[in-house]
Design a protein around this motif. Structure first.
Motif, mmCIF file in Angstrom:
data_model
loop_
_atom_site.group_PDB
_atom_site.id
_atom_site.type_symbol
_atom_site.label_atom_id
_atom_site.label_comp_id
_atom_site.label_asym_id
_atom_site.label_seq_id
_atom_site.Cartn_x
_atom_site.Cartn_y
_atom_site.Cartn_z
ATOM 1 N N LEU A 34 -41.612 -52.912 -38.681
ATOM 2 C CA LEU A 34 -42.841 -52.943 -37.878
ATOM 3 C C LEU A 34 -43.863 -51.909 -38.327
ATOM 4 C CD1 LEU A 34 -41.625 -53.551 -34.239
ATOM 5 C CD2 LEU A 34 -43.278 -54.908 -35.479
ATOM 6 N N PHE A 35 -43.382 -50.750 -38.730
ATOM 7 C CA PHE A 35 -44.302 -49.659 -39.045
ATOM 8 C C PHE A 35 -44.475 -49.420 -40.542
ATOM 9 C CE2 PHE A 35 -42.676 -48.833 -34.762
ATOM 10 C CZ PHE A 35 -43.872 -48.777 -34.071
ATOM 11 N N ALA A 36 -43.923 -50.308 -41.374
ATOM 12 C CA ALA A 36 -43.986 -50.125 -42.825
ATOM 13 C C ALA A 36 -45.422 -50.098 -43.341
ATOM 14 C CB ALA A 36 -43.194 -51.216 -43.527
ATOM 15 N N ASN A 37 -46.251 -51.023 -42.933
ATOM 16 C CA ASN A 37 -47.616 -51.123 -43.444
ATOM 17 C C ASN A 37 -48.654 -50.804 -42.372
ATOM 18 O OD1 ASN A 37 -46.951 -52.002 -46.087
ATOM 19 N ND2 ASN A 37 -46.419 -53.984 -45.222
ATOM 20 N N HIS A 38 -48.261 -50.005 -41.428
ATOM 21 C CA HIS A 38 -49.184 -49.787 -40.323
ATOM 22 C C HIS A 38 -50.396 -48.968 -40.765
ATOM 23 C CE1 HIS A 38 -48.862 -45.513 -39.204
ATOM 24 N NE2 HIS A 38 -47.650 -45.590 -39.697
ATOM 25 N N ARG A 89 -39.059 -61.186 -31.907
ATOM 26 C CA ARG A 89 -38.857 -59.842 -32.486
ATOM 27 C C ARG A 89 -38.754 -59.940 -34.009
ATOM 28 N NH1 ARG A 89 -35.236 -56.378 -28.265
ATOM 29 N NH2 ARG A 89 -36.221 -57.200 -26.398
ATOM 30 N N GLU A 90 -38.004 -60.921 -34.471
ATOM 31 C CA GLU A 90 -37.842 -61.101 -35.915
ATOM 32 C C GLU A 90 -39.171 -61.487 -36.570
ATOM 33 O OE1 GLU A 90 -34.600 -63.868 -36.284
ATOM 34 O OE2 GLU A 90 -33.195 -62.429 -35.390
ATOM 35 N N ARG A 91 -39.939 -62.335 -35.902
ATOM 36 C CA ARG A 91 -41.255 -62.714 -36.426
ATOM 37 C C ARG A 91 -42.161 -61.490 -36.520
ATOM 38 N NH1 ARG A 91 -45.368 -63.450 -33.599
ATOM 39 N NH2 ARG A 91 -44.289 -64.003 -31.691
ATOM 40 N N MET A 92 -42.106 -60.617 -35.512
ATOM 41 C CA MET A 92 -42.927 -59.394 -35.546
ATOM 42 C C MET A 92 -42.493 -58.471 -36.660
ATOM 43 S SD MET A 92 -43.854 -58.182 -31.711
ATOM 44 C CE MET A 92 -42.911 -59.161 -30.571
#
Length: 177
Positions: A167-171, A136-139
Motif C-alpha cells: 500500500l505504501f510502496a509508491n505513496h 484488500r488485495e485489490r488495494m
C-alpha cells in the motif's frame, strides 16, 4: 417559551475558481453550493493547504459552514494533480475517522466530487474491519489516491508487511487528516 437565535452570515471569500482548484472541481462546488464564492474561512484554509508552505491547520466555525471542504478540497485537488502527473496509483492522502459511519459518508462524498468533475479515475477507498479480502488485495495491487480508515486499521496497515510494503510502496502522501 420560544427561543430565537440570530446568527450573522459567514463572510464571503474568494470565488471557487480563484482558489487554485481544477476548473471542473470549482464548477462542482459552484453547483453544489449554488454560489460563486466560498466562505472566507474556506478560502483561507484551502489557500494555506494548497500552498508550498502548507502546515497543520485547525478550522473552528459553526455548523453548516463547510468545514469539511476546508480539508477535503485540497486533498481532492492534490489527488487530481498527482493522477495527472504520475498516471499511476499511490496514496496521496490518509483520512482517519473515529467512526466507520463517518468514513462511509465521506467515501461517497469524495467519489461524487470526483465523478461530477470528470475525475472518476482518481480513486478513493475505505479500509476498515468490514473491507472484504478481495478488496484488500485489490488495494495492495493498486493503492487508492485517497485512503479512508480508522486509527486501529491504520496501525495494522503500517505494521503488517504485506499492507505496509504494497500500500505504501509508491505513496506520495501529502495529507494526513
Amino acid at each position: 417559551d420560544p427561543f430565537f437565535q440570530a446568527h450573522r452570515p459567514f463572510k464571503e471569500g474568494l470565488r471557487w475558481g480563484e482558489l487554485g482548484l481544477h476548473e471542473a472541481l470549482a464548477r462542482v462546488m459552484r453547483e453544489r453550493t449554488r454560489s460563486e464564492r466560498c466562505f472566507l474561512h474556506q478560502s483561507e484554509a484551502i489557500a494555506h493547504l494548497l500552498s508550498p508552505e502548507a502546515g497543520p491547520l485547525v478550522v473552528t466555525t459553526g455548523t453548516g459552514s463547510g468545514k469539511t471542504e476546508c480539508f477535503l478540497l485540497p486533498v481532492i485537488q492534490n489527488a487530481i494533480e498527482d493522477a495527472l502527473a504520475f498516471k499511476k496509483s499511490g496514496i496521496t492522502a490518509i483520512l482517519v475517522y473515529p467512526m466507520n459511519a463517518l468514513a462511509n459518508d465521506q467515501e461517497a462524498r469524495i467519489a461524487e466530487y470526483l465523478g461530477d468533475s470528470g475525475f472518476g479515475h482518481v480513486t478513493v477507498a475505505r479500509y476498515d474491519r468490514s473491507t472484504r479480502q478481495e478488496d484488500r488485495e485489490r488495494m495492495r495491487r493498486s493503492p487508492p489516491h485517497i485512503l479512508l480508515t480508522n486509527y486501529m486499521m491504520l496501525e495494522y496497515l503500517l505494521v503488517r508487511p504485506a499492507d505496509r510494503d504494497d500500500l505504501f510502496a509508491n505513496h506520495r502522501c501529502r495529507f494526513v487528516v
